[in-house]
Write an enzyme that holds these catalytic residues in place. Structure first.
Site, short mmCIF file in Angstrom:
data_model
loop_
_atom_site.label_atom_id
_atom_site.label_comp_id
_atom_site.label_asym_id
_atom_site.label_seq_id
_atom_site.Cartn_x
_atom_site.Cartn_y
_atom_site.Cartn_z
N THR C 15 -46.22 -33.89 2.24
CA THR C 15 -46.92 -33.60 1.32
C THR C 15 -46.63 -34.16 -0.21
OG1 THR C 15 -45.51 -31.75 0.64
CG2 THR C 15 -47.12 -31.03 1.97
N ASP C 16 -47.52 -34.28 -1.01
CA ASP C 16 -47.25 -34.48 -2.39
C ASP C 16 -47.32 -33.64 -3.38
OD1 ASP C 16 -49.78 -34.26 -3.27
OD2 ASP C 16 -50.07 -36.51 -2.89
N GLY C 17 -46.94 -33.77 -4.58
CA GLY C 17 -46.97 -32.83 -5.69
C GLY C 17 -48.48 -32.12 -5.94
N GLY C 18 -49.29 -32.71 -5.35
CA GLY C 18 -50.76 -32.13 -5.41
C GLY C 18 -50.93 -30.83 -4.33
#
Lengths: 131, 131, 131, 131
Positions: C15-18
């Site tokens: 995952t990423d910060g979004g």
């Protein structure tokens, strides 16, 4: 319309057991260049979200891998926005090692309302740059 | 206290130009085992956050790299919780290829209040498992 | 021609910060499915290289991102080979969460002589599967 | 003995769904700084391998995570070599955001003969820097 470019160095983390950059990791390089293109216009994505209620979302990616990059390579990643309606933009992007073209890509990015996640008009500076 | 283990396959994405798994990527394997240790207790981290207002945060990692893993290796990652007060827990973790020990690690994880980010008492099932 | 599928779990690393899977990381999921498609035919890429002097190289990738995957999602990645001459093959690939289509991709892979890196005829079992 | 430092920008690729840099990705930042420390001495790892028959291998990593880095952060990664015998070296490393210490690490790296993978005396310039 001028072309933006951003330097990227290849580190161990980017390579795979074939001795070349892993095919998925070029998408990181492409995004760094898009993020820096925004930053060069004085815009951070964090601020866009907090102030304008906008977030970007990649809709599609077409990548042609022409030659592989290797450890220690000093690459140049270009980023050229192109008109694609009012709520999305296409970035024509290339990765070079010196004069040698390694990869070209077409990345379509949608502009969304950060709360509703529905399409939203692009900020004016993006629309102008993409004309 | 029984030892939990989780299988991990090595793919191209995990390797680097040296032909072995990149040193930072073992931390991914370690976390998958910790996450699955929780899931085996019926707990997802998403639910912990939403329902109990808890999130975990890695405080420190000590890793000893003994032998390298390679493409296509079928690894086993173990995860053994150990008591470390009421608001943090240590996981003794190992990575094996068959009987061969490749890596051992000590990972300290703090339990935080998801809103205030201040230390919070661990869920009871973690405290019991770590005794 | 039957469709091959491979399960993938989404972890923090993906995952990423979004709060969703990073757009480049889906290419990892796609490759795991292609590698497992080969393995299901009794073929490891290490053995192909050592025994048959063959290596695969991704030539192009077209990806349409339809809906985002999130932490803890249990995904299914499909892989369907399609004829593309004698020295390359196209994989039509999709990623699902249950019945919901999240992503589809078209990945073109060339078969190369591992020493000369020149195009080489695909192994017979790939040609047959792609017919 | 002067301290070497290298700037690192945090991109989407580095963050995870918690909105902060993924704990394993800091090891990438640490390695970039070690690689650039070598490069600042005129040495690339590719050349070391080809010319001197030397490769480096990380033996252990101890990391203390003090505060999280976030998207768009401009970090500074330091790298200070310390004596550890003739065939290995320790790097004391820190990651800062401005004056704020986010992480410190102790990374032990062995020098190996690239062919036999047995311990080998470090290049003189490393031994001198680590004194």
């Amino acid at each position: 319309m001028t072309q933006f470019s951003w330097p990227v160095r290849v580190y161990w983390e980017d390579t795979d057991g074939g001795g070349i950059v892993y095919y998925g990791n070029y998408l990181r390089f492409l995004e760094r260049a898009r993020t820096e293109w925004l930053r060069a216009r004085g815009v951070s994505q964090g601020a866009l979200r907090a102030d304008a209620g906008i977030q970007f979302s990649v809709v599609s990616v077409n990548v042609s891998y022409r030659r592989p990059a290797q450890l220690d390579d000093a690459l140049t990643v270009t980023c050229e926005p192109q008109a694609d309606g009012r709520a999305s933009v296409r970035f024509a992007q290339r990765i070079f090692r010196g004069e040698e073209l390694l990869l070209d890509a077409d990345v379509r990015v949608a502009c969304l309302d950060a709360k509703t996640l529905r399409p939203k008009r692009l900020p004016e500076f993006v629309l102008e740059a993409a004309e």
